[in-house]
Design a protein around this motif. Sequence first.
Motif, PDB file in Angstrom:
ATOM      1  N   ARG A 131       0.808  -1.223   0.000  1.00 26.99           N
ATOM      2  CA  ARG A 131       0.000   0.000   0.000  1.00 26.99           C
ATOM      3  C   ARG A 131       0.839   1.271   0.000  1.00 26.99           C
ATOM      4  NH1 ARG A 131      -1.978   1.826   5.623  1.00 26.99           N
ATOM      5  NH2 ARG A 131      -0.429   0.907   6.983  1.00 26.99           N
ATOM      6  N   TRP A 132       2.100   1.161   0.335  1.00 31.52           N
ATOM      7  CA  TRP A 132       2.983   2.323   0.359  1.00 31.52           C
ATOM      8  C   TRP A 132       3.664   2.573  -0.983  1.00 31.52           C
ATOM      9  CZ3 TRP A 132       2.496   5.587   4.182  1.00 31.52           C
ATOM     10  CH2 TRP A 132       1.978   5.121   5.386  1.00 31.52           C
ATOM     11  N   ALA A 133       3.342   1.769  -2.002  1.00 28.88           N
ATOM     12  CA  ALA A 133       3.988   1.936  -3.316  1.00 28.88           C
ATOM     13  C   ALA A 133       3.770   3.330  -3.900  1.00 28.88           C
ATOM     14  CB  ALA A 133       3.517   0.858  -4.284  1.00 28.88           C
ATOM     15  N   PRO A 134       2.527   3.861  -3.916  1.00 33.51           N
ATOM     16  CA  PRO A 134       2.355   5.208  -4.483  1.00 33.51           C
ATOM     17  C   PRO A 134       3.121   6.302  -3.728  1.00 33.51           C
ATOM     18  CG  PRO A 134       0.265   4.048  -4.446  1.00 33.51           C
ATOM     19  CD  PRO A 134       1.237   3.217  -3.655  1.00 33.51           C
ATOM     20  N   PRO A 135       3.026   6.353  -2.369  1.00 32.31           N
ATOM     21  CA  PRO A 135       3.805   7.403  -1.702  1.00 32.31           C
ATOM     22  C   PRO A 135       5.322   7.201  -1.816  1.00 32.31           C
ATOM     23  CG  PRO A 135       2.423   6.217  -0.103  1.00 32.31           C
ATOM     24  CD  PRO A 135       2.140   5.664  -1.454  1.00 32.31           C
ATOM     25  N   ALA A 136       5.763   5.948  -1.886  1.00 29.80           N
ATOM     26  CA  ALA A 136       7.203   5.701  -2.033  1.00 29.80           C
ATOM     27  C   ALA A 136       7.690   6.213  -3.385  1.00 29.80           C
ATOM     28  CB  ALA A 136       7.501   4.212  -1.879  1.00 29.80           C
ATOM     29  N   ALA A 137       6.925   5.942  -4.444  1.00 31.59           N
ATOM     30  CA  ALA A 137       7.301   6.439  -5.771  1.00 31.59           C
ATOM     31  C   ALA A 137       7.264   7.965  -5.793  1.00 31.59           C
ATOM     32  CB  ALA A 137       6.364   5.855  -6.835  1.00 31.59           C
ATOM     33  N   ALA A 138       6.231   8.533  -5.207  1.00 35.98           N
ATOM     34  CA  ALA A 138       6.130  10.001  -5.153  1.00 35.98           C
ATOM     35  C   ALA A 138       7.307  10.581  -4.373  1.00 35.98           C
ATOM     36  CB  ALA A 138       4.805  10.411  -4.522  1.00 35.98           C
ATOM     37  N   GLY A 139       7.699   9.922  -3.305  1.00 32.03           N
ATOM     38  CA  GLY A 139       8.841  10.381  -2.513  1.00 32.03           C
ATOM     39  C   GLY A 139      10.127  10.411  -3.316  1.00 32.03           C
ATOM     40  N   LEU A 140      10.337   9.409  -4.162  1.00 32.41           N
ATOM     41  CA  LEU A 140      11.535   9.407  -4.997  1.00 32.41           C
ATOM     42  C   LEU A 140      11.499  10.522  -6.034  1.00 32.41           C
ATOM     43  CD1 LEU A 140      12.228   5.607  -5.535  1.00 32.41           C
ATOM     44  CD2 LEU A 140      13.448   7.217  -4.068  1.00 32.41           C
ATOM     45  N   VAL A 141      10.336  10.785  -6.590  1.00 34.59           N
ATOM     46  CA  VAL A 141      10.211  11.884  -7.549  1.00 34.59           C
ATOM     47  C   VAL A 141      10.477  13.222  -6.846  1.00 34.59           C
ATOM     48  CG1 VAL A 141       8.607  13.125  -9.056  1.00 34.59           C
ATOM     49  CG2 VAL A 141       8.672  10.620  -9.092  1.00 34.59           C
ATOM     50  N   VAL A 142       9.922  13.404  -5.666  1.00 37.55           N
ATOM     51  CA  VAL A 142      10.162  14.624  -4.887  1.00 37.55           C
ATOM     52  C   VAL A 142      11.650  14.742  -4.548  1.00 37.55           C
ATOM     53  CG1 VAL A 142       9.720  15.753  -2.659  1.00 37.55           C
ATOM     54  CG2 VAL A 142       7.822  14.820  -4.001  1.00 37.55           C
ATOM     55  N   ALA A 143      12.288  13.607  -4.235  1.00 36.26           N
ATOM     56  CA  ALA A 143      13.718  13.627  -3.910  1.00 36.26           C
ATOM     57  C   ALA A 143      14.543  14.095  -5.109  1.00 36.26           C
ATOM     58  CB  ALA A 143      14.177  12.249  -3.448  1.00 36.26           C
ATOM     59  N   VAL A 144      14.157  13.700  -6.308  1.00 38.68           N
ATOM     60  CA  VAL A 144      14.861  14.166  -7.509  1.00 38.68           C
ATOM     61  C   VAL A 144      14.755  15.689  -7.611  1.00 38.68           C
ATOM     62  CG1 VAL A 144      14.760  14.212 -10.041  1.00 38.68           C
ATOM     63  CG2 VAL A 144      14.700  12.031  -8.833  1.00 38.68           C
TER      64      VAL A 144
END
Length: 190
Positions: A131-144
């Motif tokens: 269930r954390w897949a969407p926020p984890a992906a968003a977090g990596l994009v934000v980190a970029v």
Amino acid sequence: MPFLVVTIVAAIVDLVVLAVFHIARPEVDPLTRPTSEYALGAYGWAAAVATGIVGLGALALAWAVRTQTRPAAVVLAIFGAAKVAQAFFPIDPAGVVTTTGQVHNVLGNIAFFTLPLAAVLAVRALSPRWRWAPPAAAGLVVAVVAVLAADLHGAFGVAQRVYLVGCSLWMLAVAAVGIADLPDRTRDVS
């Protein structure tokens, strides 16, 4: 399953090596300097090995997820290949420009953008199990975006380290979810 174990080990090795370098190489300022500078000087071989191991872990993960999400697997494979190759091309020391350093930078940029893209492409396949897949992906994009912004304000090093830790944690989590979803063959006694 062996491919997922390779990914888990690679992510853990990367996190441990990064932590150790903060102690072993205090002259590399973690606020402003890139982690690639750990490959210069004492223990540089360990940085190269860790980079190669991350690449192998990503390649193993790409193979493991290829049937669930081919686009993410392809992008993960590109990331993995870039990291494996980058292990053989150290960054240039400050003020020096060589072909080796330029290759390092190109491979680093490829890797920098591809892992977050793979995370985004994998969301649909991962969401039912993680269930954390969407926020984890968003977090990596934000980190970029944060790394790019921090580079303009002299805080590239710390933003890059947060990004790299996030990448290793994402790979670790995806592999762990994959292992948890494997059927328990010990229950099948028929």
